[in-house]
Write an enzyme that holds these catalytic residues in place. Structure first.
Site, short mmCIF file in Angstrom:
data_model
loop_
_atom_site.label_atom_id
_atom_site.label_comp_id
_atom_site.label_asym_id
_atom_site.label_seq_id
_atom_site.Cartn_x
_atom_site.Cartn_y
_atom_site.Cartn_z
N LYS A 45 0.82 -1.18 0.00
CA LYS A 45 0.00 0.00 0.00
C LYS A 45 0.87 1.24 0.00
CE LYS A 45 -3.62 -2.33 2.47
NZ LYS A 45 -4.36 -2.47 3.70
N GLY A 46 2.11 1.09 0.37
CA GLY A 46 2.97 2.22 0.60
C GLY A 46 3.24 3.13 -0.58
N GLU A 101 7.64 1.20 -6.04
CA GLU A 101 7.65 0.58 -4.71
C GLU A 101 8.08 1.60 -3.69
OE1 GLU A 101 7.00 -1.15 -2.22
OE2 GLU A 101 7.96 -3.09 -2.47
N ASP A 102 7.60 1.48 -2.47
CA ASP A 102 7.95 2.47 -1.44
C ASP A 102 9.21 2.09 -0.68
OD1 ASP A 102 6.68 0.38 -0.07
OD2 ASP A 102 6.02 1.70 1.52
N ASP A 105 13.56 -3.91 1.09
CA ASP A 105 14.42 -4.33 2.18
C ASP A 105 14.97 -5.73 1.98
OD1 ASP A 105 12.04 -5.64 2.66
OD2 ASP A 105 11.76 -4.84 4.66
#
Length: 107
Positions: A45-46, A101-102, A105
């Site tokens: 959702k980011g 994409e936010d 990682d």
């Protein structure tokens, strides 16, 4: 007085700097794909707010889809295993695709 949790917040980037960079990215994408259509995939959702701002700065024909992935499950630490929780609605074969994409990682 109760603590609000805001006493440790620090501004890392001013909104004007973010707006300027988004505008620059939109111009670069418009230049790189001049005359072509681009298909943006937002990872939920980011990335949704950033993606909305970016689309406004791209001066090309744009289509859009979303996907969602998770590597956290119910915890706050990654499990190391990425699970697809929402797949794309349509095929991206033959399209100019940009993945938005936010945070990355675990890859």
């Amino acid at each position: 007085m109760a603590a609000t949790g805001k006493e440790h917040l620090k501004v890392m980037l001013r909104s004007s700097a973010i707006k300027t960079r988004v505008r620059e990215l939109g111009r670069q994408i418009s230049k790189d794909f001049k005359g072509e259509r681009v298909h943006l995939i937002g990872v939920l959702k980011g990335a949704s707010i950033f993606l909305s701002d970016l689309i406004r700065e791209i001066h090309l024909e744009v289509s859009l889809d979303f996907m969602a992935v998770s590597s956290y499950g119910k915890g706050s630490r990654t499990s190391g295993e990425v699970k697809l929780t929402k797949d794309l609605d349509t095929s991206i074969e033959g399209l100019n695709v940009l993945l938005v994409e936010d945070i990355l990682d675990t890859g």
